[in-house]
Design a protein around this motif. Structure first.
Motif, mmCIF file in Angstrom:
data_model
loop_
_atom_site.group_PDB
_atom_site.id
_atom_site.type_symbol
_atom_site.label_atom_id
_atom_site.label_comp_id
_atom_site.label_asym_id
_atom_site.label_seq_id
_atom_site.Cartn_x
_atom_site.Cartn_y
_atom_site.Cartn_z
ATOM 1 N N GLY A 138 1.038 16.091 7.031
ATOM 2 C CA GLY A 138 1.346 14.827 6.476
ATOM 3 C C GLY A 138 2.545 14.320 6.865
ATOM 4 N N TYR A 139 3.647 15.096 7.549
ATOM 5 C CA TYR A 139 4.731 14.740 8.143
ATOM 6 C C TYR A 139 5.724 14.147 7.150
ATOM 7 C CZ TYR A 139 2.437 15.606 12.512
ATOM 8 O OH TYR A 139 1.599 16.171 13.746
ATOM 9 N N GLN A 140 5.574 14.698 5.695
ATOM 10 C CA GLN A 140 6.641 13.906 4.947
ATOM 11 C C GLN A 140 7.876 14.714 4.773
ATOM 12 O OE1 GLN A 140 3.527 13.362 1.426
ATOM 13 N NE2 GLN A 140 4.694 11.381 1.467
ATOM 14 N N SER A 141 7.928 16.003 5.478
ATOM 15 C CA SER A 141 8.972 16.900 5.646
ATOM 16 C C SER A 141 9.031 17.445 6.824
ATOM 17 C CB SER A 141 8.886 17.971 4.316
ATOM 18 O OG SER A 141 9.752 18.755 4.444
ATOM 19 N N MET A 142 10.359 17.845 7.383
ATOM 20 C CA MET A 142 10.573 18.513 8.615
ATOM 21 C C MET A 142 11.700 19.393 8.198
ATOM 22 S SD MET A 142 13.212 17.360 10.296
ATOM 23 C CE MET A 142 13.092 18.304 11.960
ATOM 24 N N ASP A 143 11.732 20.362 9.220
ATOM 25 C CA ASP A 143 13.263 21.159 8.956
ATOM 26 C C ASP A 143 13.480 21.973 10.198
ATOM 27 O OD1 ASP A 143 11.728 23.645 9.197
ATOM 28 O OD2 ASP A 143 11.177 23.532 6.919
ATOM 29 N N ILE A 144 14.666 22.373 10.264
ATOM 30 C CA ILE A 144 15.149 22.983 11.650
ATOM 31 C C ILE A 144 15.811 24.467 11.194
ATOM 32 C CG2 ILE A 144 16.712 22.795 13.527
ATOM 33 C CD1 ILE A 144 16.787 19.781 13.483
ATOM 34 N N THR A 145 15.333 25.350 11.826
ATOM 35 C CA THR A 145 15.812 26.644 11.434
ATOM 36 C C THR A 145 16.265 27.522 12.594
ATOM 37 O OG1 THR A 145 13.645 27.245 10.199
ATOM 38 C CG2 THR A 145 14.697 28.993 10.745
ATOM 39 N N GLU A 146 17.372 28.000 12.179
ATOM 40 C CA GLU A 146 18.138 28.769 13.368
ATOM 41 C C GLU A 146 17.835 30.235 13.186
ATOM 42 O OE1 GLU A 146 22.750 28.961 14.068
ATOM 43 O OE2 GLU A 146 22.277 30.593 12.691
ATOM 44 N N ARG A 178 18.004 31.109 9.105
ATOM 45 C CA ARG A 178 18.379 30.167 8.073
ATOM 46 C C ARG A 178 18.222 28.770 8.482
ATOM 47 N NH1 ARG A 178 23.660 27.674 8.976
ATOM 48 N NH2 ARG A 178 24.601 28.443 11.119
ATOM 49 N N THR A 179 17.835 28.078 7.473
ATOM 50 C CA THR A 179 17.486 26.696 7.780
ATOM 51 C C THR A 179 18.692 25.792 7.742
ATOM 52 O OG1 THR A 179 15.252 26.820 6.341
ATOM 53 C CG2 THR A 179 16.131 24.609 6.832
ATOM 54 N N ILE A 180 18.958 25.045 8.790
ATOM 55 C CA ILE A 180 20.359 24.351 8.752
ATOM 56 C C ILE A 180 20.031 22.691 8.789
ATOM 57 C CG2 ILE A 180 21.253 25.821 10.553
ATOM 58 C CD1 ILE A 180 20.730 23.863 12.669
ATOM 59 N N TYR A 181 18.811 22.309 8.543
ATOM 60 C CA TYR A 181 18.450 21.075 8.351
ATOM 61 C C TYR A 181 17.099 20.627 7.801
ATOM 62 C CZ TYR A 181 18.372 16.006 8.774
ATOM 63 O OH TYR A 181 17.901 14.511 8.560
ATOM 64 N N THR A 182 16.949 19.896 6.897
ATOM 65 C CA THR A 182 15.721 19.432 6.360
ATOM 66 C C THR A 182 15.842 17.980 6.008
ATOM 67 O OG1 THR A 182 15.317 21.486 5.005
ATOM 68 C CG2 THR A 182 14.084 19.455 4.398
ATOM 69 N N GLU A 183 14.616 17.365 6.202
ATOM 70 C CA GLU A 183 14.691 15.930 5.959
ATOM 71 C C GLU A 183 12.907 15.486 5.305
ATOM 72 O OE1 GLU A 183 14.750 11.627 8.128
ATOM 73 O OE2 GLU A 183 16.356 12.990 8.561
ATOM 74 N N SER A 184 12.931 14.532 4.575
ATOM 75 C CA SER A 184 11.759 14.369 3.799
ATOM 76 C C SER A 184 11.870 12.798 3.666
ATOM 77 C CB SER A 184 11.616 15.121 2.567
ATOM 78 O OG SER A 184 12.696 14.886 1.741
#
Length: 752
Positions: A310-318, A327-333
C-alpha cells in the motif's frame, strides 16, 4: 437508427467547415510519423562520454550526412572528429569486405584505451583502431558474462549460481559449492526477469536475473533468496507459433494488485573471509516492495530501503555486516502514499544521508544523521518540486539538484539545475534558460553538459561550469529546418485554470495542417494521466516526435492536458488521484477545453476524441464511460481496464491495498454499461506488461451490456511493439476520421 443519425449529423457539421480526407492527407500524415521525422532532426542531442585519461569528452552526433563522432579537448575546448571517419570507413570496408559509409559505420564505438586507440566492436568481436597509422587490430574478446555469476569489485572472487545454489571461485582455484538447499521454488541469487515469458511446454525455467550485491571492500556479498512457492502465473495465447499450426501458450510470473500471496525475498550474507553464507534474518517481504541496499564507504554496513504493502509507510534499516545487528534509522508514513517514484535515498560519506520527500507538501531534500537518525536540517524549502539529485560534493558540502517551479513566471514542469549547501544556504540557479534541462556532470572537471530546449525551440547542447553555470562552449544546436520546410508547426503551450477555478493547469495544442481560423476543427486528446508522469511534452524532441503530430496533419486539433492527480506538482495536486485513478484529470481537462474553445472559435467541443496506450488506454476508455457528455470517440490501446489486472506495485501505490470498493468503482469492466460513444479497443496478444485478458474481459462486459464497439487483437505483438505497429496507427487514424469527421478514410491505406 440513433447511430446513423449521429453519423449524419457529424458528417454535415464536418462538411460545412472542412474538405474531404483522402490519400493525400494520409501520405502527408505518414511523413510526420516519428520514425520519419527523427531522420530529419539533426544534431539534436549530446550524450557525453567522459575520458579522464585523454582529458576529453566525446559523443556521437546525428547530422544530415549521418552519424559522426566528436571529441572536445578539455584543456583547449577545441572540437574535432574523434577519428578520421573516411580512413576508418576505408579500413572497415577492407576488414568486412563490404562497402562502408564514413558516416554510417556498422560498429559500436566503445571509447578510447590508455594508448589513445579507438575501441570498438563488430559482430561480437572487439577491435582497436589507430587513428595515426589507420590500422585495425583485433583484441581478445572475453566470454560474454553469463547471467549466472557475479564478481567482487576487485575481480578476485566470483559467486556463481548453478541449479539455484551458490558456488564460490577464488582466483584460479576450483569452484566450491556453498549452499545445497536451493531449489527452483526457493533459489539463491536469481529471480525471473520482469519481462520474461516462457512457452509452458518448454523445459527449464524463465530467463533469470541476478541479485547479488557486493560490498566495496570485496569481503561481503548480499544475496537475495527468492521464494516463488506462492508466485502466480499469467498466460498469453500466441496465435502465431514459431512453427506448425498449433497456437502456443506462454506463462510469466506476475503478482496482481490485491494478491494476498506473492513471491517473497529473504537476504543472505556471504563472507569471503570465512567462505560462508548465512541468513540475515530479515522477514520475508513481497519482492516488489524492496528497493535494495546501499553500502557505506568502508563496506561493513549496508542500508536497506523497503516499503509496506500500500506504500503508506517505508523505512531504512542499517545492517552491521560484522554481527548482523540491525536498527531502523528512518521511517516515513503518509495518509495517502510515500511515493517511491519521487523519493531519493542517498548515503553520504560524512555520517549523514539525504532523503527526498513530499512530507511538507512539496518534494524536497532533507539531511539526517546516519548515527542517530535525527533530522539535521531541511535543505530545500518552498512551493516547488525537487526532481532529482544529480551530484553531491561532500568536500564542499554542495548538492546539485534539478527542480521545477522555483522560478516565477516559469512553467513549473521545466527542470532546472541548482546548487545548494548542506545547510540550505547559497542556492544558485545554474541553468537560467526557461527550458527543459537534461544534465550530465563531470565532477572531476567541475563541468557539465546541459541539453536544453522548449517545445518550440530545438535543443542546444552546451558545456557549462559547475561552479556558476557559465557557458564554456556551445557543443551542438538542433537543426529542424527540413521539418519546418515540410510545413510543421510547433505545438503551442498554454496555461488555464482547472476544476477549482484556482489551480493552474498546463498543456499544449497542435494546430491542424493548413490551419484556417474560420473553420471548425474536431479535437483529439492524447492522454496518459500518470500519476507517475505527465503527458504534455516539454522538450522540442518530445513535442515533435509523438502520435499527435501526424494526427494534426489529418485536420484535427490535438491537445495534451496534465490535470490534477498527475506528477511534478504539489503533494495535494498529486493526491487527487489517490484511490481515484478513474478521475483521469477529466474535470480539469473538460473545463480547460471549454475555456480554450471560448478563446479559439476554431475548436469544436461538440466533437472530442481521446486516445492512449497502457494507463493511457485505460484513460481513453474511462473518459467515454465517466464523461460521456463530452468525449465522443476513443481509441484505447493496451489498457489496464481494471487495476486488479495490472502489475501489483503500480495500482497498490496509487489505488491502495487491500483492493477495496474503489477498484470496482473505477474499473472499466464494472462501468461498461455506461458506454455511449464510439470505442475501439486494441491489444497485442503477447502483451506481458498489461495482459491481453484486460481488454478481452472489458470486451466481454461491453458485449454483456449490448454495446457497440470494436476490438482489434494484434497477433505476435507485445506491450511496446503494439504502440509502434503501423497497422494500429492507421486504424487509429481511420477511427477518428470516420467518427469525428464523419467521412470515410482511404480504404486499406498502407503505411510504408
Amino acid at each position: 437508427m440513433k447511430h446513423l443519425i449521429t453519423l449524419v449529423l457529424v458528417a454535415l457539421l464536418y462538411q460545412l467547415s472542412n474538405a474531404q480526407v483522402d490519400t493525400t492527407d494520409y501520405q502527408r500524415a505518414e511523413k510526420f510519423l516519428s520514425t520519419n521525422l527523427s531522420k530529419k532532426y539533426y544534431t539534436y542531442w549530446v550524450s557525453p562520454h567522459w575520458d579522464k585519461d585523454q582529458n576529453i569528452l566525446w559523443y556521437s552526433n546525428y547530422t544530415s550526412k549521418g552519424t559522426e563522432y566528436v571529441k572536445v579537448n578539455m584543456k583547449t575546448l577545441q572540437k574535432e572528429e574523434l577519428f578520421d571517419h573516411v580512413e576508418f570507413a576505408k579500413q572497415l570496408s577492407e576488414q568486412t569486405d563490404t562497402e562502408v559509409s564514413p558516416y554510417s559505420l556498422p560498429v559500436w564505438i566503445k571509447g578510447i584505451n590508455e594508448d589513445g586507440l579507438i575501441k570498438y566492436s563488430y559482430k561480437k568481436k572487439n577491435y582497436t583502431y589507430d587513428n595515426t597509422t589507420n590500422t585495425i587490430t583485433e583484441v581478445d574478446t572475453p566470454d560474454k558474462n553469463p547471467r549466472n555469476y557475479s564478481q567482487s569489485p576487485n575481480k578476485k572472487i566470483t559467486l556463481l549460481i548453478s541449479d539455484y545454489n551458490v558456488w564460490l571461485k577464488k582466483d584460479e582455484q576450483d569452484s566450491v559449492q556453498i549452499t545445497t538447499d536451493g531449489t527452483q521454488k526457493n533459489g539463491y541469487g536469481v529471480t525471473p526477469s520482469w519481462m520474461s515469458v516462457k512457452n509452458i511446454e518448454d523445459e527449464g525455467d524463465h530467463l533469470l536475473d541476478m541479485d547479488i550485491n557486493w560490498s566495496p571492500n570485496n569481503r561481503f556479498a548480499i544475496i537475495g533468496r527468492y521464494n516463488r512457492t506462492n508466485a502466480r502465473n499469467l498466460y498469453l495465447y500466441k496465435s502465431l507459433p514459431e512453427k506448425g499450426n498449433r497456437a502456443e501458450v506462454y506463462s510469466y510470473e506476475r503478482p496482481l494488485a490485491g494478491d494476498s500471496l506473492t513471491a517473497t525475498i529473504e537476504y543472505y550474507l556471504f563472507d569471503a573471509e570465512s567462505n560462508s553464507i548465512k541468513s540475515m534474518d530479515f522477514e520475508p517481504i513481497t519482492t516488489f516492495l524492496t528497493y535494495g541496499f546501499r553500502w557505506d564507504t568502508k563496506g561493513n554496513k549496508a542500508y536497506y530501503m523497503k516499503y509496506k504493502r500500500g506504500y503508506q509507510s517505508m523505512d531504512i534499516t542499517e545492517v552491521n555486516m560484522l554481527d548482523l545487528s540491525k536498527r531502523t534509522i528512518y521511517t516515513e508514513s503518509a495518509s495517502t502514499y510515500v511515493d517511491p517514484m519521487t523519493s531519493v535515498f542517498k548515503l553520504l560519506d560524512d555520517g549523514s544521508f539525504l532523503f527526498v520527500s513530499e512530507k511538507d507538501g512539496w518534494n524536497h531534500i532533507y539531511r539526517y544523521s546516519t548515527q542517530t537518525g535525527e533530522l539535521l536540517n531541511q535543505i530545500t524549502k518552498g512551493e516547488y518540486v525537487v526532481r532529482s539529485i544529480e551530484h553531491v560534493d561532500t568536500k564542499s558540502k554542495t548538492i546539485y539538484f534539478t527542480a521545477g517551479g522555483k522560478e516565477k513566471d516559469t512553467d513549473p514542469y521545466l527542470p532546472m539545475l541548482y546548487s545548494v549547501k548542506f545547510n540550505g544556504q547559497s542556492v544558485k540557479l545554474l541553468t537560467p534558460e526557461k527550458a527543459e534541462h537534461s544534465i550530465s556532470i563531470w565532477a572531476d572537471k567541475n563541468v557539465f553538459v546541459d541539453n536544453f530546449s522548449t517545445i518550440q525551440e530545438p535543443n542546444i547542447a552546451v558545456l557549462r561550469s559547475l561552479k556558476d553555470g557559465r557557458v564554456l562552449k556551445t557543443l551542438e544546436q538542433g537543426d529542424a529546418s527540413e521539418i519546418i520546410k515540410m510545413g510543421w508547426q510547433a505545438p503551442e503551450p498554454f496555461k488555464a485554470k482547472g476544476r477549482d477555478g484556482k489551480t493552474d493547469i498546463y498543456g499544449v495544442i497542435y494546430k491542424p495542417a493548413n490551419f484556417d481560423p474560420s473553420k471548425k476543427y474536431a479535437i483529439i486528446e492524447g492522454t496518459y494521466s500518470g500519476p507517475q508522469t505527465i503527458r504534455a511534452p516539454k522538450s522540442f524532441r518530445r513535442g515533435l516526435l509523438n502520435d499527435d503530430t501526424p494526427l494534426a496533419q489529418l485536420g484535427f486539433v490535438l491537445i495534451n492536458i496534465d490535470g490534477m492527480g498527475s506528477a511534478y506538482r504539489s503533494k495535494a495536486f498529486h493526491d487527487v488521484s489517490y484511490k481515484n485513478l478513474g478521475d483521469i484529470g477529466g474535470p480539469d481537462k473538460i473545463v480547460v477545453m471549454k475555456e480554450l474553445a471560448q478563446k479559439y472559435s476554431w475548436m469544436d467541443t461538440t466533437r472530442v476524441g481521446i486516445f492512449g496506450h497502457s494507463a493511457g488506454g485505460y484513460d481513453a476508455a474511462r473518459a467515454l464511460l465517466a464523461y460521456p457528455e463530452f468525449y465522443k470517440v476513443g481509441v484505447a490501446a493496451a489498457g489496464n481496464h481494471d487495476h486488479r489486472a495490472a502489475k501489483a506495485w503500480w495500482p497498490e501505490l496509487y489505488m491502495g491495498y487491500p483492493a477495496g470498493a474503489n477498484y470496482d468503482e473505477q474499473s472499466n469492466y464494472y462501468n461498461a454499461d455506461k458506454l455511449q460513444g464510439h470505442l475501439m479497443l486494441i491489444h497485442g496478444d503477447m502483451d506481458q506488461n498489461v495482459n491481453t485478458a484486460s481488454s478481452m474481459r472489458f470486451a466481454a462486459e461491453l458485449i454483456k451490456a449490448n454495446k457497440d464497439f470494436e476490438l482489434l487483437i494484434i497477433p505476435g505483438k507485445d506491450h511496446s511493439s503494439t504502440y509502434y505497429d503501423k497497422y494500429v496507427i492507421r486504424k487509429r487514424w481511420d477511427y477518428f476520421v470516420r467518427y469525428l469527421m464523419g467521412v470515410e478514410p482511404p480504404k486499406n491505406y498502407k503505411i510504408k
